[in-house]
Design a protein around this motif. Structure first.
Motif, mmCIF file in Angstrom:
data_model
loop_
_atom_site.group_PDB
_atom_site.id
_atom_site.type_symbol
_atom_site.label_atom_id
_atom_site.label_comp_id
_atom_site.label_asym_id
_atom_site.label_seq_id
_atom_site.Cartn_x
_atom_site.Cartn_y
_atom_site.Cartn_z
ATOM 1 N N PRO A 1 33.890 38.500 45.733
ATOM 2 C CA PRO A 1 34.594 39.602 45.066
ATOM 3 C C PRO A 1 34.459 40.931 45.824
ATOM 4 O O PRO A 1 35.413 41.704 45.907
ATOM 5 C CB PRO A 1 33.936 39.673 43.686
ATOM 6 C CG PRO A 1 33.466 38.280 43.436
ATOM 7 C CD PRO A 1 33.022 37.774 44.787
ATOM 8 N N GLU A 2 33.290 41.171 46.393
ATOM 9 C CA GLU A 2 33.073 42.407 47.163
ATOM 10 C C GLU A 2 33.941 42.429 48.418
ATOM 11 O O GLU A 2 34.521 43.464 48.770
ATOM 12 C CB GLU A 2 31.593 42.555 47.541
ATOM 13 C CG GLU A 2 30.659 42.734 46.359
ATOM 14 C CD GLU A 2 30.316 41.416 45.632
ATOM 15 O OE1 GLU A 2 29.841 41.497 44.495
ATOM 16 O OE2 GLU A 2 30.537 40.323 46.190
ATOM 17 N N ASP A 3 34.015 41.292 49.101
ATOM 18 C CA ASP A 3 34.861 41.206 50.295
ATOM 19 C C ASP A 3 36.337 41.373 49.934
ATOM 20 O O ASP A 3 37.088 42.042 50.646
ATOM 21 C CB ASP A 3 34.659 39.875 51.024
ATOM 22 C CG ASP A 3 33.338 39.799 51.767
ATOM 23 O OD1 ASP A 3 32.727 40.864 52.020
ATOM 24 O OD2 ASP A 3 32.916 38.674 52.094
ATOM 25 N N ILE A 4 36.757 40.787 48.830
ATOM 26 C CA ILE A 4 38.157 40.904 48.392
ATOM 27 C C ILE A 4 38.490 42.357 48.088
ATOM 28 O O ILE A 4 39.550 42.858 48.482
ATOM 29 C CB ILE A 4 38.436 39.988 47.191
ATOM 30 C CG1 ILE A 4 38.380 38.527 47.634
ATOM 31 C CG2 ILE A 4 39.775 40.319 46.538
ATOM 32 C CD1 ILE A 4 38.438 37.514 46.516
ATOM 33 N N GLU A 5 37.583 43.059 47.437
ATOM 34 C CA GLU A 5 37.825 44.477 47.136
ATOM 35 C C GLU A 5 37.964 45.284 48.429
ATOM 36 O O GLU A 5 38.846 46.132 48.553
ATOM 37 C CB GLU A 5 36.704 45.030 46.265
ATOM 38 C CG GLU A 5 37.005 46.415 45.753
ATOM 39 C CD GLU A 5 35.995 46.908 44.722
ATOM 40 O OE1 GLU A 5 36.031 48.109 44.444
ATOM 41 O OE2 GLU A 5 35.196 46.107 44.203
ATOM 42 N N MET A 6 37.108 45.013 49.412
ATOM 43 C CA MET A 6 37.179 45.716 50.690
ATOM 44 C C MET A 6 38.463 45.367 51.441
ATOM 45 O O MET A 6 39.145 46.247 51.984
ATOM 46 C CB MET A 6 35.961 45.365 51.553
ATOM 47 C CG MET A 6 35.858 46.152 52.834
ATOM 48 S SD MET A 6 36.330 45.271 54.371
ATOM 49 C CE MET A 6 35.848 43.619 54.144
ATOM 50 N N LEU A 7 38.847 44.095 51.460
ATOM 51 C CA LEU A 7 40.079 43.679 52.123
ATOM 52 C C LEU A 7 41.306 44.306 51.460
ATOM 53 O O LEU A 7 42.247 44.721 52.138
ATOM 54 C CB LEU A 7 40.190 42.152 52.110
ATOM 55 C CG LEU A 7 39.211 41.420 53.014
ATOM 56 C CD1 LEU A 7 39.152 39.935 52.652
ATOM 57 C CD2 LEU A 7 39.577 41.614 54.467
ATOM 58 N N CYS A 8 41.265 44.407 50.155
ATOM 59 C CA CYS A 8 42.366 45.046 49.426
ATOM 60 C C CYS A 8 42.485 46.512 49.827
ATOM 61 O O CYS A 8 43.586 47.018 50.060
ATOM 62 C CB CYS A 8 42.144 44.907 47.925
ATOM 63 S SG CYS A 8 43.429 45.707 46.938
ATOM 64 N N GLY B 1 38.302 43.539 40.172
ATOM 65 C CA GLY B 1 37.660 42.658 39.213
ATOM 66 C C GLY B 1 37.918 43.108 37.788
ATOM 67 O O GLY B 1 37.883 44.291 37.480
ATOM 68 N N GLY B 2 38.234 42.182 36.952
ATOM 69 C CA GLY B 2 38.491 42.491 35.555
ATOM 70 C C GLY B 2 39.911 42.973 35.294
ATOM 71 O O GLY B 2 40.344 43.004 34.152
ATOM 72 N N ASN B 3 40.634 43.360 36.332
ATOM 73 C CA ASN B 3 42.011 43.806 36.168
ATOM 74 C C ASN B 3 42.957 42.646 36.420
ATOM 75 O O ASN B 3 42.783 41.893 37.366
ATOM 76 C CB ASN B 3 42.335 44.938 37.144
ATOM 77 C CG ASN B 3 41.498 46.167 36.906
ATOM 78 O OD1 ASN B 3 41.230 46.527 35.777
ATOM 79 N ND2 ASN B 3 41.067 46.802 37.971
ATOM 80 N N ARG B 4 43.962 42.546 35.612
ATOM 81 C CA ARG B 4 44.962 41.495 35.780
ATOM 82 C C ARG B 4 46.170 41.999 36.548
ATOM 83 O O ARG B 4 47.134 41.277 36.739
ATOM 84 C CB ARG B 4 45.393 40.951 34.425
ATOM 85 C CG ARG B 4 44.291 40.263 33.676
ATOM 86 C CD ARG B 4 44.838 39.607 32.414
ATOM 87 N NE ARG B 4 43.836 38.837 31.741
ATOM 88 C CZ ARG B 4 43.619 37.543 31.970
ATOM 89 N NH1 ARG B 4 44.330 36.898 32.845
ATOM 90 N NH2 ARG B 4 42.680 36.917 31.300
ATOM 91 N N SER B 5 46.122 43.273 36.981
ATOM 92 C CA SER B 5 47.252 43.844 37.690
ATOM 93 C C SER B 5 46.785 44.970 38.610
ATOM 94 O O SER B 5 45.656 45.430 38.511
ATOM 95 C CB SER B 5 48.282 44.398 36.693
ATOM 96 O OG SER B 5 47.699 45.444 35.941
ATOM 97 N N CYS B 6 47.688 45.361 39.493
ATOM 98 C CA CYS B 6 47.514 46.579 40.276
ATOM 99 C C CYS B 6 48.503 47.594 39.700
ATOM 100 O O CYS B 6 49.629 47.245 39.343
ATOM 101 C CB CYS B 6 47.863 46.363 41.750
ATOM 102 S SG CYS B 6 46.742 45.236 42.598
#
Length: 104
Positions: free
Chosen positions: A58-65, A93-98
């Motif tokens: 999850p941390e890597d995904i947040e950084m990649l985003c 995390g916890g969000n179903r959308s951007c």
């Protein structure tokens, strides 16, 4: 691309970003709010899906985003007088959308 003469128009940005295959793939909800801003809600992100399937944390995904969005934001800086705000993302995390907002 948004035509040079339309780069300061929220309607032109709205029409460019919120139509076609991009809107379909991202399961996009779009609207003008009562402040005259364009709000976009992306209900699916193929990048996040691919990163999850590849086993990214999850941390890597947040950084990649954040890296992917930095590229998008750089492109948006070319639009005259249009402000971009990324309010939240699926990757956090916890969000179903951007959710992002375009304003003048």
């Amino acid at each position: 691309d948004v035509a040079p003469e339309d780069r300061g128009s929220l309607q032109a940005v709205f029409d460019h970003v919120a139509v076609g295959w991009n809107a379909k793939v991202m399961q996009l909800t779009k609207f003008f709010n009562n402040k005259g801003e364009v709000e976009l809600v992306f209900n699916y992100c193929p990048l996040v899906q691919a990163w999850q399937e590849a086993g990214a944390s999850p941390e890597d995904i947040e950084m990649l985003c954040k890296l992917a969005m930095a590229g998008d934001e750089a492109q948006l800086q070319a639009l005259d007088g249009i402000k971009f705000s990324l309010d939240w993302t699926i990757a956090e995390g916890g969000n179903r959308s951007c959710h992002c907002t375009f304003s003048k």
